[in-house]
Design a protein around this motif. Structure first.
Motif, short mmCIF file in Angstrom:
data_model
loop_
_atom_site.label_atom_id
_atom_site.label_comp_id
_atom_site.label_asym_id
_atom_site.label_seq_id
_atom_site.Cartn_x
_atom_site.Cartn_y
_atom_site.Cartn_z
N GLU A 307 0.81 -1.22 0.00
CA GLU A 307 0.00 0.00 0.00
C GLU A 307 0.85 1.27 0.00
N PRO A 381 0.97 4.65 9.29
CA PRO A 381 -0.16 5.28 9.98
C PRO A 381 -0.90 4.28 10.87
N GLU A 382 -1.44 4.77 11.94
CA GLU A 382 -2.20 3.92 12.85
C GLU A 382 -3.36 3.24 12.14
N THR A 383 -3.92 3.92 11.15
CA THR A 383 -5.05 3.34 10.43
C THR A 383 -4.65 2.09 9.65
N LEU A 384 -3.43 2.10 9.08
CA LEU A 384 -2.96 0.91 8.39
C LEU A 384 -2.61 -0.20 9.38
N ARG A 386 -4.15 -0.70 12.14
CA ARG A 386 -5.45 -1.26 12.52
C ARG A 386 -6.00 -2.17 11.43
N GLN A 387 -5.75 -1.81 10.20
CA GLN A 387 -6.28 -2.59 9.08
C GLN A 387 -5.57 -3.93 8.93
N PRO A 390 -4.26 -5.76 13.33
CA PRO A 390 -5.19 -5.32 14.36
C PRO A 390 -4.99 -5.95 15.73
N ALA A 394 -2.10 -1.15 20.40
CA ALA A 394 -2.36 0.09 19.68
C ALA A 394 -1.20 1.07 19.80
N GLY A 397 1.51 2.19 16.88
CA GLY A 397 1.33 3.00 15.67
C GLY A 397 1.20 4.47 16.00
N PRO A 398 1.70 5.38 15.13
CA PRO A 398 2.46 5.06 13.92
C PRO A 398 3.82 4.44 14.24
#
Length: 424
Positions: A307, A381-384, A386-387, A390, A394, A397-398
């Motif tokens: 990604e 990124p934290e969002t990646l 999490r994706q 997971p 927590a 990230g980042p």
């Protein structure tokens, strides 16, 4: 520092049971993660085990002899700041298993040489496993034959230990031994070892060891391998049910110097692991569950790199591992079953985790190295996270250090074991 293995039975009798995690892996990141956890807990000792197929006098599938395995672990320990005296080395399933296609006389001679090499290298916890038949013999041997062969192996270990000097070995015995590395089929239910069968195993080993002049050595048998009702197959896990093993737990009241060693505890919940410790199974062996978590993290990072990193490619690591496994199917072909889609899924995602045999392949090493290189210094990124990762804490990230992510994935599993060994 006192060897925690010698106090397990006493602690259970005293109503304050504790456990110890047995790390059964040769992956350097797994070893590194376990060592880091031991460094952080200055009062603990670390138990690391090698199996007969993995490490033996001919190199095993890792290419390491027992002395090379010890040197490999100690080099990582030195780098991480853990004193060698805080590591207990154990030999798992030591017996004729790697050579069971040969006649018993040849296989046992090799097994004796292997046990000797393990003891000379500094392994002090020895699992005597002569439970599998050799060429021309039944797959499952009778208790007398198993015990007689275990005594032969113990004689070799005792001779080596006395010649070497230092502490004499601690032994694990047991005839109802789970398949190393997990079952190769889906499991629906699992019956624990009958208490009467476990009692007979102990009695026959004690009798034959005494007959062979090994009475003092039998006094250093600390545990028996039984089936507590835990196992994992390719696609599912059988969870521990304490009520099913009550008779086994009660048997320990007749055997005040013994506890049980629990194999195949991979993928059990923290509560199940704690119940095992409380019920007399305080030696918790784990291996594939650790490399499974590592593979999850590697594949998560593989997706993240696809990604984020231009030119990395679409799942470059996973595609490399598929090529590697197809080119050398020996470690999975007889263990996985079904059509092409099913075989593909098992190669990569099976609880049996037979992909672990391939991480040392040169092409796999290059692919992992490239993945780590392209993500080093890249803020994920934290969002990646999490994706694609997971299950990791927590707080990671980042993140920009792929090694830290991989070590954290292994450590998350080890944390459950540590908590269970301390009482939940």
């Amino acid at each position: 520092m006192t060897n925690p293995l010698t106090g397990l039975a006493t602690a259970r009798r005293g109503g304050s049971p504790y456990g110890i995690t047995s790390i059964c892996s040769a992956h350097p990141l797994v070893i590194q993660s376990a060592i880091r956890r031991a460094v952080a807990d200055t009062d603990s000792m670390l138990l690391i085990e090698a199996t007969c197929n993995q490490v033996n006098q001919f190199g095993g599938y890792t290419g390491m002899t027992p002395d090379l395995f010890v040197a490999f672990v100690q080099e990582i320990a030195s780098r991480e700041g853990l004193q060698p005296s805080r590591i207990i080395f154990g030999g798992d399933h030591l017996g004729p298993n790697p050579w069971r296609s040969e006649p018993a006389a040849q296989a046992m001679a090799k097994a004796e040489a292997m046990v000797t090499a393990y003891v000379w290298a500094g392994f002090s916890k020895i699992h005597l496993d002569a439970s599998m038949g050799c060429a021309g013999e039944p797959a499952a041997l009778d208790d007398e034959t198993i015990a007689a062969r275990a005594a032969r192996l113990a004689k070799a270990a005792e001779k080596a230990a006395r010649a070497k000097g230092g502490a004499l070995p601690l032994y694990i015995i047991g005839t109802e031994v789970p398949v190393p590395g997990g079952a190769d089929h889906a499991l629906s239910d699992l019956k624990p070892t009958e208490a009467a069968a476990a009692r007979r195993t102990i009695e026959i080993h004690r009798e034959i060891f005494a007959r062979e002049g090994l009475g003092e050595a039998f006094g250093r048998v600390i545990a028996l391998v039984v089936q507590p009702g835990v196992e994992f197959g390719s696609e599912n896990v059988i969870a521990y049910k304490p009520e099913a093993s009550k008779a086994l737990t009660a048997l320990l009241d007749e055997q005040p110097s013994l506890v049980y060693e629990a194999h195949s505890t991979d993928y059990q919940s923290r509560a199940a692991l704690a119940a095992l410790v409380a019920n007399g199974f305080p030696i918790l062996k784990v291996g594939p569950g650790l490399t499974f978590a590592l593979r999850e993290a590697l594949y998560g990072l593989d997706l993240i790199a696809a990604e984020m990193v231009p030119g990395y490619g679409d799942r470059s690591l996973a595609r490399t591992m598929e090529r590697v496994m197809l080119a050398a199917p020996g470690h999975w072909r007889s263990h996985y079953h079904g059509g092409e889609t099913s075989l593909y899924l098992q190669r990569h995602y099976s609880y049996s985790d037979r992909i672990r045999y391939y991480w040392s392949n040169p092409a796999a090493s290059v692919a992992v190295g490239r993945l780590r290189e392209v993500l080093t210094g890249v803020d994920i990124p934290e969002t990646l996270m999490r994706q694609f990762l997971p299950t990791l804490p927590a707080g990671l990230g980042p993140a920009s250090d792929p090694e830290a992510i991989l070590l954290a994935a292994v450590d998350a599993v080890l944390a459950d074991y540590e908590a269970a060994c301390r009482g939940g």
